[in-house]
Design a protein around this motif. Structure first.
Motif, PDB file in Angstrom:
ATOM      1  N   VAL A 180      42.836  37.031  30.361  1.00  0.00           N
ATOM      2  CA  VAL A 180      42.818  38.118  31.366  1.00  0.00           C
ATOM      3  C   VAL A 180      41.750  37.459  32.422  1.00  0.00           C
ATOM      4  N   ILE A 181      42.287  37.497  33.763  1.00  0.00           N
ATOM      5  CA  ILE A 181      41.455  36.748  34.697  1.00  0.00           C
ATOM      6  C   ILE A 181      41.137  37.609  35.653  1.00  0.00           C
ATOM      7  N   ILE A 182      39.850  38.142  36.146  1.00  0.00           N
ATOM      8  CA  ILE A 182      39.425  39.107  36.890  1.00  0.00           C
ATOM      9  C   ILE A 182      38.934  38.473  38.188  1.00  0.00           C
ATOM     10  N   GLY A 183      39.886  38.991  39.221  1.00  0.00           N
ATOM     11  CA  GLY A 183      39.516  38.173  40.667  1.00  0.00           C
ATOM     12  C   GLY A 183      40.612  37.207  40.807  1.00  0.00           C
ATOM     13  N   ALA A 184      41.086  37.428  41.953  1.00  0.00           N
ATOM     14  CA  ALA A 184      42.525  36.378  42.386  1.00  0.00           C
ATOM     15  C   ALA A 184      42.119  35.981  43.939  1.00  0.00           C
ATOM     16  N   GLY A 185      40.840  35.586  44.197  1.00  0.00           N
ATOM     17  CA  GLY A 185      40.404  34.935  45.258  1.00  0.00           C
ATOM     18  C   GLY A 185      40.505  33.573  44.929  1.00  0.00           C
ATOM     19  N   GLY A 186      40.055  32.585  45.951  1.00  0.00           N
ATOM     20  CA  GLY A 186      40.140  31.234  45.688  1.00  0.00           C
ATOM     21  C   GLY A 186      39.811  30.779  44.092  1.00  0.00           C
ATOM     22  N   LEU A 187      38.647  31.351  43.653  1.00  0.00           N
ATOM     23  CA  LEU A 187      38.347  30.993  42.238  1.00  0.00           C
ATOM     24  C   LEU A 187      39.425  31.449  41.241  1.00  0.00           C
ATOM     25  N   GLY A 188      40.015  32.750  41.398  1.00  0.00           N
ATOM     26  CA  GLY A 188      41.150  33.288  40.529  1.00  0.00           C
ATOM     27  C   GLY A 188      42.361  32.303  40.657  1.00  0.00           C
ATOM     28  N   LEU A 189      42.622  32.037  41.791  1.00  0.00           N
ATOM     29  CA  LEU A 189      44.021  31.384  42.050  1.00  0.00           C
ATOM     30  C   LEU A 189      43.791  29.775  41.555  1.00  0.00           C
ATOM     31  N   MET A 190      42.697  29.282  41.441  1.00  0.00           N
ATOM     32  CA  MET A 190      42.315  27.995  40.753  1.00  0.00           C
ATOM     33  C   MET A 190      42.330  28.179  39.289  1.00  0.00           C
ATOM     34  N   CYS A 191      41.652  29.316  38.821  1.00  0.00           N
ATOM     35  CA  CYS A 191      41.810  29.559  37.411  1.00  0.00           C
ATOM     36  C   CYS A 191      43.046  29.540  36.840  1.00  0.00           C
ATOM     37  N   LEU A 192      43.901  30.396  37.393  1.00  0.00           N
ATOM     38  CA  LEU A 192      45.463  30.458  37.150  1.00  0.00           C
ATOM     39  C   LEU A 192      46.117  29.264  37.140  1.00  0.00           C
ATOM     40  N   ALA A 193      45.953  28.363  38.170  1.00  0.00           N
ATOM     41  CA  ALA A 193      46.583  27.194  38.232  1.00  0.00           C
ATOM     42  C   ALA A 193      46.173  26.029  36.774  1.00  0.00           C
ATOM     43  N   LEU A 194      44.734  26.270  36.698  1.00  0.00           N
ATOM     44  CA  LEU A 194      44.281  25.425  35.641  1.00  0.00           C
ATOM     45  C   LEU A 194      44.537  26.099  34.227  1.00  0.00           C
ATOM     46  N   HIS A 195      44.876  27.338  34.132  1.00  0.00           N
ATOM     47  CA  HIS A 195      45.219  27.873  33.020  1.00  0.00           C
ATOM     48  C   HIS A 195      46.522  27.430  32.626  1.00  0.00           C
ATOM     49  N   GLN A 196      47.536  27.274  33.679  1.00  0.00           N
ATOM     50  CA  GLN A 196      48.988  26.913  33.168  1.00  0.00           C
ATOM     51  C   GLN A 196      48.861  25.259  33.048  1.00  0.00           C
ATOM     52  N   ALA A 197      48.191  24.570  33.485  1.00  0.00           N
ATOM     53  CA  ALA A 197      47.898  23.167  33.446  1.00  0.00           C
ATOM     54  C   ALA A 197      47.356  22.822  31.986  1.00  0.00           C
ATOM     55  N   MET A 198      46.388  23.652  31.596  1.00  0.00           N
ATOM     56  CA  MET A 198      45.849  23.486  30.279  1.00  0.00           C
ATOM     57  C   MET A 198      46.889  24.155  28.958  1.00  0.00           C
ATOM     58  N   GLY A 199      47.986  24.343  29.475  1.00  0.00           N
ATOM     59  CA  GLY A 199      48.995  25.018  28.419  1.00  0.00           C
ATOM     60  C   GLY A 199      48.625  26.466  28.163  1.00  0.00           C
ATOM     61  N   GLY A 200      48.144  26.986  28.970  1.00  0.00           N
ATOM     62  CA  GLY A 200      47.909  28.591  28.777  1.00  0.00           C
ATOM     63  C   GLY A 200      49.074  29.355  28.370  1.00  0.00           C
ATOM     64  N   HIS A 201      48.998  30.410  27.398  1.00  0.00           N
ATOM     65  CA  HIS A 201      50.067  31.259  27.068  1.00  0.00           C
ATOM     66  C   HIS A 201      50.805  32.005  28.116  1.00  0.00           C
ATOM     67  N   SER A 202      49.685  32.790  28.889  1.00  0.00           N
ATOM     68  CA  SER A 202      50.120  33.775  30.007  1.00  0.00           C
ATOM     69  C   SER A 202      48.763  34.261  30.426  1.00  0.00           C
ATOM     70  N   ALA A 203      49.039  34.765  31.881  1.00  0.00           N
ATOM     71  CA  ALA A 203      47.685  35.137  32.644  1.00  0.00           C
ATOM     72  C   ALA A 203      47.879  36.584  33.168  1.00  0.00           C
ATOM     73  N   VAL A 204      46.848  37.600  32.810  1.00  0.00           N
ATOM     74  CA  VAL A 204      46.963  38.844  33.362  1.00  0.00           C
ATOM     75  C   VAL A 204      45.833  38.657  34.446  1.00  0.00           C
ATOM     76  N   VAL A 205      46.348  38.917  35.445  1.00  0.00           N
ATOM     77  CA  VAL A 205      45.232  38.974  36.632  1.00  0.00           C
ATOM     78  C   VAL A 205      44.970  40.355  37.324  1.00  0.00           C
ATOM     79  N   ILE A 206      43.676  40.313  37.558  1.00  0.00           N
ATOM     80  CA  ILE A 206      43.246  41.704  37.890  1.00  0.00           C
ATOM     81  C   ILE A 206      42.586  41.621  39.250  1.00  0.00           C
ATOM     82  N   ASP A 207      42.822  42.588  40.377  1.00  0.00           N
ATOM     83  CA  ASP A 207      42.153  42.379  41.611  1.00  0.00           C
ATOM     84  C   ASP A 207      42.511  43.787  42.305  1.00  0.00           C
ATOM     85  N   ILE A 208      41.435  44.159  42.918  1.00  0.00           N
ATOM     86  CA  ILE A 208      41.452  45.424  43.787  1.00  0.00           C
ATOM     87  C   ILE A 208      42.333  45.297  44.934  1.00  0.00           C
ATOM     88  N   ASP A 209      42.565  44.104  45.410  1.00  0.00           N
ATOM     89  CA  ASP A 209      43.416  43.860  46.727  1.00  0.00           C
ATOM     90  C   ASP A 209      44.642  43.405  46.317  1.00  0.00           C
TER      91      ASP A 209
END
Ligand code: ZN
Ligand code: ZN
Length: 351
Positions: A180-209
Motif C-alpha cells: 500500500v502506498i499513501i500519496g500519489a504525488g511525485g514521490l508516489g508515482l516514483m514509488c509505484l514505478a520502482l515497485h514494479q521495477a523491483m518485481g512488486g506483486h501489486s500496489a494499492v495507492v491512496i490519495d485524497i485527490d
C-alpha cells in the motif's frame, strides 16, 4: 554563477550572482544540467517542519545557515576538478547524491551517511542545485548515469532513493502481497514505478485527490482508494485481502499515519517517509497484540543510490511523469507545488 537562495525563511527564493568558485582538495565543480523540485523544498524555504500540536522543528536551529541555495536532486556535467579528486574527468555527467555526512564517524563508515549526526546534505546544509553551478565535496557522491537523460536521472537522488529505501524495508512480502502506498504525488508515482521495477506483486495507492488517483491508476496501480473516505481503512483491508503487510506513507500527516496503522494486518509494518507533519496518539496494547511495526525511512545510502541506478539501467526508466521548466521559474514552481497543483515531478533545466 547564478543561484536561487533562501535568504529569509518564508520568503521567495532570491536570485544571487556571485563569482563561480574553484574546486580545492577533493572538490568537484559541476554545471547543473537538471535540478528536481522536491516537496521538502517547501519546508526548507519555510525553515521548519510541523511536529503537530502547534510545535515546529526549526531547520535553522538544526544547522541550516542562510543564505543557502536549495535543490537536492541534481545532475551536472563536471567542469572543474580539485587536485585531490579521483575518478572523474571534465565532461562527465553525474548524478549527485545529496545525503552527505561527515564521512568520518562510525555511521558514515558503515555506509549510512544519510544518518550521520553531522549532516551536510546538499541543498539543505550546503548550497544545492537551483543554480548554474554546484560544488560537490568529494567524487564519492557522484554517480555515472550512463544514457539516462539528466531530467529523468535527477529525481533519483531524492524521490528515487527515498522510495527505493522505503520499498527495500518492505521485505519479502513485496513480491508476494499487495503493497500500500499513501500519496500519489511525485514521490508516489516514483514509488509505484520502482515497485514494479523491483518485481512488486501489486500496489494499492491512496490519495485524497481524484486527479492523482487517476494518475496512479494510469501508472499501473491495481487499486486506488480515496484516503478521505470515512471507510478508507476498510477499503484498504478489502483491497489487500485482509489487511496490508506493508504500508508506505509518503505523506506523513496525522490522518495518513492513522489510516496506515488501521490498514495493517497482524504482523504488518507502517513505513513512514513523508514529512508533511503532525502527530498521533496510540494505544500501546495493540502493538504487541497485532505485532505491528512502525519504521521511519529517511532517503537512502550511497550504496542504495548505486543499486537504484543499476536497477533503472537494467529494467528501463520509471516512466513517472516529468515536466521540465527553466531554472528562473523556480519560485512559480514552488508556489504550484504548495497549492498541490503539480502532478508528477518538475525538473529545472538551464535557462
Ligand atoms: Zn527531496
Ligand atoms: Zn558522519
Amino acid at each position: 554563477m547564478r543561484s536561487f537562495q533562501v535568504c529569509q525563511c518564508g520568503a521567495p527564493l532570491e536570485c544571487i550572482e556571485q563569482p563561480t568558485p574553484k574546486p580545492t582538495g577533493t572538490e568537484v565543480l559541476l554545471k547543473v544540467l537538471a535540478a528536481g523540485v522536491c516537496h521538502s523544498d517547501l519546508h526548507l524555504s519555510d525553515g521548519y517542519f510541523d511536529l503537530g500540536g502547534g510545535k515546529k522543528l526549526s531547520i535553522v536551529e538544526r544547522g541550516m545557515k542562510l543564505p543557502v541555495t536549495l535543490g537536492h536532486e541534481n545532475v551536472g556535467e563536471v567542469v572543474a576538478i580539485g587536485p585531490d579528486a579521483r575518478g572523474v574527468k571534465v565532461g562527465d555527467r553525474r548524478l549527485v547524491d545529496p545525503w552527505q555526512g561527515c564521512g568520518e564517524c562510525g555511521v558514515c563508515r558503515r555506509g549510512d551517511e544519510q544518518l550521520c549526526l553531522k549532516p551536510a546534505s546538499i541543498g539543505v546544509f550546503r548550497n544545492g542545485g537551483y543554480s548554474t553551478h554546484l560544488m560537490v565535496a568529494h567524487p564519492r557522491y557522484l554517480f555515472d548515469i550512463g544514457d539516462i537523460p539528466p531530467e529523468r536521472a535527477a529525481p533519483l537522488a531524492c524521490s528515487g532513493v527515498t522510495t527505493y529505501g522505503a520499498l527495500k524495508k518492505v521485505g519479502p512480502t513485496l513480491a508476494t502481497d499487495p503493497t500500500v502506498i499513501i500519496g500519489a504525488g511525485g514521490l508516489g508515482l516514483m514509488c509505484l514505478a520502482l515497485h514494479q521495477a523491483m518485481g512488486g506483486h501489486s500496489a494499492v495507492v491512496i490519495d485524497i485527490d481524484p486527479n492523482k488517483r487517476e494518475a496512479a491508476k494510469k501508472a499501473g496501480a491495481a487499486a486506488v482508494i480515496d484516503g478521505g473516505a470515512p471507510d478508507a481503512a476498510a477499503q484498504v483491508v478489502a483491497a489487500t485481502g485482509g489487511g496490508a503487510w506493508a504500508v508506505i506513507d509518503l505523506v506523513g500527516s496525522s490522518a495518513t499515519a492513522r489510516l496506515g496503522l488501521d490498514s495493517l494486518i497482524k504482523g504488518g509494518k507502517l513505513i513512514l517517509v513523508g514529512l508533511y507533519g503532525g502527530d498521533i496518539t496510540l494505544s500501546l496494547p495493540p502493538f504487541p497484540m497485532r505485532a505491528i511495526t512502525i519504521q521511519g525511512s529517511y532517503t537512502g545510502s550511497l550504496t542504495e543510490t548505486k543499486e537504484l541506478i543499476d536497477l533503472v539501467q537494467r529494467t528501463g526508466l520509471p516512466q513517472a511523469p516529468i515536466a521540465t521548466l527553466p531554472l528562473s521559474d523556480v519560485n512559480a514552481v514552488l508556489k504550484e507545488l504548495r497549492a498541490g497543483q503539480v502532478i508528477g515531478r518538475v525538473v529545472l533545466t538551464p535557462a
